[in-house]
Design a protein around this motif. Structure first.
Motif, PDB file in Angstrom:
ATOM      1  N   HIS A 116      -0.930  -9.973   3.916  1.00  0.00           N
ATOM      2  CA  HIS A 116      -0.055 -10.218   5.057  1.00  0.00           C
ATOM      3  C   HIS A 116       1.346 -10.593   4.579  1.00  0.00           C
ATOM      4  CE1 HIS A 116      -3.514 -11.206   8.095  1.00  0.00           C
ATOM      5  NE2 HIS A 116      -3.730 -10.107   7.407  1.00  0.00           N
ATOM      6  N   SER A 117       2.349 -10.319   5.410  1.00  0.00           N
ATOM      7  CA  SER A 117       3.732 -10.655   5.083  1.00  0.00           C
ATOM      8  C   SER A 117       4.508 -10.898   6.375  1.00  0.00           C
ATOM      9  CB  SER A 117       4.393  -9.526   4.290  1.00  0.00           C
ATOM     10  OG  SER A 117       5.749  -9.815   4.029  1.00  0.00           O
ATOM     11  N   GLN A 118       5.586 -11.663   6.226  1.00  0.00           N
ATOM     12  CA  GLN A 118       6.476 -11.908   7.366  1.00  0.00           C
ATOM     13  C   GLN A 118       7.474 -10.772   7.544  1.00  0.00           C
ATOM     14  OE1 GLN A 118       8.565 -15.637   7.065  1.00  0.00           O
ATOM     15  NE2 GLN A 118       9.617 -15.409   9.024  1.00  0.00           N
ATOM     16  N   PHE A 119       7.602  -9.935   6.516  1.00  0.00           N
ATOM     17  CA  PHE A 119       8.596  -8.859   6.556  1.00  0.00           C
ATOM     18  C   PHE A 119       7.937  -7.512   6.267  1.00  0.00           C
ATOM     19  CE2 PHE A 119      10.914 -12.691   5.372  1.00  0.00           C
ATOM     20  CZ  PHE A 119      11.952 -12.685   6.299  1.00  0.00           C
ATOM     21  N   TYR A 120       8.543  -6.461   6.790  1.00  0.00           N
ATOM     22  CA  TYR A 120       8.016  -5.108   6.572  1.00  0.00           C
ATOM     23  C   TYR A 120       9.185  -4.126   6.514  1.00  0.00           C
ATOM     24  CZ  TYR A 120       4.926  -1.091   6.896  1.00  0.00           C
ATOM     25  OH  TYR A 120       4.263   0.070   6.626  1.00  0.00           O
ATOM     26  N   LEU A 121       9.133  -3.236   5.537  1.00  0.00           N
ATOM     27  CA  LEU A 121      10.142  -2.176   5.423  1.00  0.00           C
ATOM     28  C   LEU A 121       9.592  -0.913   6.069  1.00  0.00           C
ATOM     29  CD1 LEU A 121      11.320  -2.580   1.718  1.00  0.00           C
ATOM     30  CD2 LEU A 121      12.580  -3.214   3.771  1.00  0.00           C
ATOM     31  N   GLN A 122      10.301  -0.384   7.044  1.00  0.00           N
ATOM     32  CA  GLN A 122       9.893   0.834   7.733  1.00  0.00           C
ATOM     33  C   GLN A 122      10.918   1.919   7.414  1.00  0.00           C
ATOM     34  OE1 GLN A 122       7.717   2.861   8.617  1.00  0.00           O
ATOM     35  NE2 GLN A 122       6.889   1.819  10.415  1.00  0.00           N
TER      36      GLN A 122
ATOM     37  N   ILE B 147       8.984   3.945  -0.479  1.00  0.00           N
ATOM     38  CA  ILE B 147       8.910   2.580  -1.003  1.00  0.00           C
ATOM     39  C   ILE B 147       7.792   2.504  -2.027  1.00  0.00           C
ATOM     40  CG2 ILE B 147       8.482   0.151  -0.420  1.00  0.00           C
ATOM     41  CD1 ILE B 147       9.317   0.921   2.479  1.00  0.00           C
ATOM     42  N   ILE B 148       8.052   1.844  -3.137  1.00  0.00           N
ATOM     43  CA  ILE B 148       7.005   1.548  -4.110  1.00  0.00           C
ATOM     44  C   ILE B 148       6.653   0.074  -3.976  1.00  0.00           C
ATOM     45  CG2 ILE B 148       6.478   1.228  -6.565  1.00  0.00           C
ATOM     46  CD1 ILE B 148       6.374   4.109  -6.082  1.00  0.00           C
ATOM     47  N   THR B 149       5.380  -0.203  -3.719  1.00  0.00           N
ATOM     48  CA  THR B 149       4.916  -1.591  -3.712  1.00  0.00           C
ATOM     49  C   THR B 149       4.257  -1.839  -5.067  1.00  0.00           C
ATOM     50  OG1 THR B 149       4.652  -1.546  -1.313  1.00  0.00           O
ATOM     51  CG2 THR B 149       3.558  -3.332  -2.478  1.00  0.00           C
ATOM     52  N   THR B 150       2.967  -1.603  -5.188  1.00  0.00           N
ATOM     53  CA  THR B 150       2.339  -1.707  -6.507  1.00  0.00           C
ATOM     54  C   THR B 150       2.294  -0.352  -7.215  1.00  0.00           C
ATOM     55  OG1 THR B 150       0.134  -1.347  -5.590  1.00  0.00           O
ATOM     56  CG2 THR B 150       0.898  -3.631  -5.772  1.00  0.00           C
TER      57      THR B 150
ATOM     58  N   ALA C  16      13.322   2.233  -2.182  1.00  0.00           N
ATOM     59  CA  ALA C  16      13.241   0.781  -2.263  1.00  0.00           C
ATOM     60  C   ALA C  16      12.055   0.361  -3.116  1.00  0.00           C
ATOM     61  CB  ALA C  16      13.109   0.183  -0.859  1.00  0.00           C
ATOM     62  N   ASN C  17      12.214  -0.758  -3.793  1.00  0.00           N
ATOM     63  CA  ASN C  17      11.184  -1.330  -4.644  1.00  0.00           C
ATOM     64  C   ASN C  17      10.787  -2.689  -4.062  1.00  0.00           C
ATOM     65  OD1 ASN C  17       9.548  -2.052  -6.864  1.00  0.00           O
ATOM     66  ND2 ASN C  17      11.281  -3.023  -7.894  1.00  0.00           N
ATOM     67  N   ARG C  18       9.487  -2.889  -3.875  1.00  0.00           N
ATOM     68  CA  ARG C  18       9.030  -4.151  -3.284  1.00  0.00           C
ATOM     69  C   ARG C  18       8.987  -5.291  -4.293  1.00  0.00           C
ATOM     70  NH1 ARG C  18       7.920  -7.000  -0.894  1.00  0.00           N
ATOM     71  NH2 ARG C  18       6.037  -7.177   0.300  1.00  0.00           N
ATOM     72  N   GLY C  19       9.384  -5.009  -5.535  1.00  0.00           N
ATOM     73  CA  GLY C  19       9.549  -6.075  -6.507  1.00  0.00           C
ATOM     74  C   GLY C  19       8.341  -6.361  -7.377  1.00  0.00           C
TER      75      GLY C  19
ATOM     76  N   THR D 217      12.069  -8.338  -2.337  1.00  0.00           N
ATOM     77  CA  THR D 217      10.995  -9.209  -2.805  1.00  0.00           C
ATOM     78  C   THR D 217      10.607 -10.209  -1.717  1.00  0.00           C
ATOM     79  OG1 THR D 217      12.675 -10.639  -3.819  1.00  0.00           O
ATOM     80  CG2 THR D 217      11.627  -8.999  -5.237  1.00  0.00           C
ATOM     81  N   PHE D 218       9.572  -9.862  -0.957  1.00  0.00           N
ATOM     82  CA  PHE D 218       9.064 -10.702   0.114  1.00  0.00           C
ATOM     83  C   PHE D 218       7.744 -11.336  -0.318  1.00  0.00           C
ATOM     84  CE2 PHE D 218      10.818  -6.995   2.729  1.00  0.00           C
ATOM     85  CZ  PHE D 218      12.110  -7.509   2.679  1.00  0.00           C
TER      86      PHE D 218
END
Length: 203
Positions: free
Chosen positions: A25-31, A115-118, A143-146, A176-177
Motif C-alpha cells: 500500500h502507498s499514499q501516492f500513485y503515479l498514473q 514506470i519501473i518499480t522493482t 519514471a523510477n520508483r526509487g 521515492t514514496f
C-alpha cells in the motif's frame, strides 16, 4: 526538465490510499497514462530518455515494452531513437512475444516501461526476448520508483530491485514514496479509507 511538475500538471501524481501491483500500500500513485494521453508530453519525455541513451553510446536495435503500461512509452522511445518498436504481453500469466514479432539472434533490445518499480515486469519481458535469442542491453522508463538505481542518480539500489546490476537503467526522475505491507499500513490502521488499485492490473 521538471518531470514531477509534468506529472502533477497532468493529474498523474495521485494522493490517497492505493494498492500497488506488488500488493503493498502507498499514499501516492503515479498514473503515467494521464501524462502520455498528451502526445506532446509523450514526445518530450521520450526524447529526453533517448538523449540519455544516445549519450551513453549504448547500441540499440529494438525497443520492447511490456504491455499494457509500457506500450505508449515504448513506442515513443522507439520513435525518438528511430528504432523498431515491439511489445511483450501476458498469455496465461506469462509474458510472451507474439503477433508476428520476430527477434533475431543477437538483436540488441532495450526494455522500456512507463514506470519501473522493482522491475519485475521488465525482467519478464527481458526473459521473453532472450528466449528468442535477443540480447537485452538495458532498461528504460519515464519514471523510477526509487528501488533500482538509474543512470545519473544518487538513489541507491534497494535489495528488492530485480534489474541486473550490470545493465544500464535510464529514467528521468526518482519518485521515492513510502510503501507498506497491508498489515503495517498506517492508512489502513486509521480506518478512514480502503486501498484502491488504479493501475492496469486488476481493474
Amino acid at each position: 526538465m521538471d518531470v514531477k511538475k509534468i506529472y502533477m500538471d497532468a493529474n498523474a501524481l495521485l494522493e490517497g490510499h492505493f494498492k500497488l501491483s506488488s500488493g503493498n500500500h502507498s499514499q501516492f500513485y503515479l498514473q503515467s497514462a494521464k501524462v502520455l494521453e498528451d502526445p506532446k508530453n509523450a514526445k518530450l519525455l521520450a526524447e529526453a530518455v533517448a538523449e540519455q541513451i544516445k549519450e551513453s553510446g549504448l547500441e540499440v536495435d529494438t525497443v520492447c515494452a511490456p504491455a499494457l503500461g509500457g506500450l505508449i512509452a515504448g513506442f515513443a522511445l522507439a520513435t525518438a531513437l528511430d528504432k523498431r518498436s515491439i511489445f511483450a504481453e501476458r498469455v496465461d500469466g506469462k509474458m510472451t512475444i507474439r503477433r508476428g514479432f520476430e527477434v533475431a539472434k543477437g538483436e540488441k533490445v532495450i526494455i522500456c516501461e512507463d514506470i519501473i518499480t522493482t522491475g519485475g515486469s521488465a525482467m519478464e519481458a527481458a526473459a521473453a526476448i532472450e528466449a528468442l535469442g535477443g540480447e537485452v542491453v538495458g532498461f528504460a522508463a519515464l519514471a523510477n520508483r526509487g528501488f533500482c538505481h538509474r543512470q545519473n542518480s544518487d538513489v541507491a539500489r534497494k535489495s528488492n530491485c530485480k534489474l541486473p546490476q550490470n545493465s544500464p537503467f535510464f529514467a528521468l526522475e526518482d519518485f521515492t514514496f513510502e510503501m507498506y505491507n497491508p498489515e503495517d499500513c498506517p492508512l489502513c490502521k486509521e480506518g478512514k479509507s480502503e486501498a484502491i488499485k488504479p493501475g492496469s492490473r486488476g481493474n
